[in-house]
Design a protein around this motif. Structure first.
Motif, PDB file in Angstrom:
ATOM      1  N   GLU A 109       1.507  -1.076   0.312  1.00  0.00           N
ATOM      2  CA  GLU A 109      -0.315  -0.807  -0.064  1.00  0.00           C
ATOM      3  C   GLU A 109       0.505   1.301  -0.006  1.00  0.00           C
ATOM      4  OE1 GLU A 109      -3.499   1.976   2.502  1.00  0.00           O
ATOM      5  OE2 GLU A 109      -3.284  -0.363   2.185  1.00  0.00           O
ATOM      6  N   LYS A 110       1.739   1.157   1.142  1.00  0.00           N
ATOM      7  CA  LYS A 110       3.385   2.655   0.670  1.00  0.00           C
ATOM      8  C   LYS A 110       3.265   2.816  -0.381  1.00  0.00           C
ATOM      9  CE  LYS A 110       3.473   2.198   5.418  1.00  0.00           C
ATOM     10  NZ  LYS A 110       5.037   2.454   6.619  1.00  0.00           N
ATOM     11  N   CYS A 150       1.328   6.237  -6.621  1.00  0.00           N
ATOM     12  CA  CYS A 150       0.403   7.612  -6.965  1.00  0.00           C
ATOM     13  C   CYS A 150       1.466   9.299  -6.749  1.00  0.00           C
ATOM     14  CB  CYS A 150      -0.327   7.374  -6.072  1.00  0.00           C
ATOM     15  SG  CYS A 150      -1.628   7.259  -6.977  1.00  0.00           S
ATOM     16  N   ILE A 151       2.104   9.377  -6.156  1.00  0.00           N
ATOM     17  CA  ILE A 151       2.800  10.966  -5.925  1.00  0.00           C
ATOM     18  C   ILE A 151       3.742  10.907  -7.366  1.00  0.00           C
ATOM     19  CG2 ILE A 151       4.275  12.166  -4.340  1.00  0.00           C
ATOM     20  CD1 ILE A 151       3.031  10.473  -1.956  1.00  0.00           C
ATOM     21  N   ARG A 171       3.349  13.764  -9.670  1.00  0.00           N
ATOM     22  CA  ARG A 171       4.468  14.659 -10.044  1.00  0.00           C
ATOM     23  C   ARG A 171       4.521  15.116 -11.759  1.00  0.00           C
ATOM     24  NH1 ARG A 171       8.148  13.016  -5.847  1.00  0.00           N
ATOM     25  NH2 ARG A 171       6.781  14.229  -3.864  1.00  0.00           N
ATOM     26  N   ARG A 172       5.034  13.107 -12.501  1.00  0.00           N
ATOM     27  CA  ARG A 172       4.948  13.446 -13.812  1.00  0.00           C
ATOM     28  C   ARG A 172       3.638  13.826 -14.400  1.00  0.00           C
ATOM     29  NH1 ARG A 172       6.042   7.736 -17.028  1.00  0.00           N
ATOM     30  NH2 ARG A 172       6.003   8.685 -18.961  1.00  0.00           N
TER      31      ARG A 172
END
Length: 94
Positions: free
Chosen positions: A17-18, A24-25, A29-30
């Motif tokens: 999950e981490k 996802c983060i 950003r991309r």
């Protein structure tokens, strides 16, 4: 047998999950970088289109002026064309 307390709401292990959260983060950003690049390209394209339109107008104006001067030449008055040609030759020799 009951699932562990940390993963009660999700079927994924906490480490997975981490990892998804970090991914996802990074994708966000991309995505922001790509959107910024697209905006910059869109602005560049708009600027180039304006420059093209300006050059087309200038070309039309210059062709119109040339046609007027050539029309004066056919009327028997060669002085304006000779002056323009001399000016052009002097400008090219610089």
């Amino acid at each position: 047998m009951a699932p562990p307390e940390a993963t009660q709401n999700t079927p994924l292990a906490p480490s997975v999950e981490k990892a998804y959260y970090r991914k996802c983060i990074e994708l966000k950003r991309r995505l922001n970088d790509v959107e910024e690049a697209n905006d910059a390209a869109r602005q560049r394209k708009a600027r180039l289109n304006r420059a093209i339109m300006k050059m087309r107008l200038e070309r039309a104006f210059l062709l119109e002026q040339l046609a007027k001067r050539l029309q004066n030449t056919t009327d028997g008055s060669e002085k304006p064309v000779a002056t323009a040609a001399a000016t052009t030759n002097n400008a090219n020799s610089d």
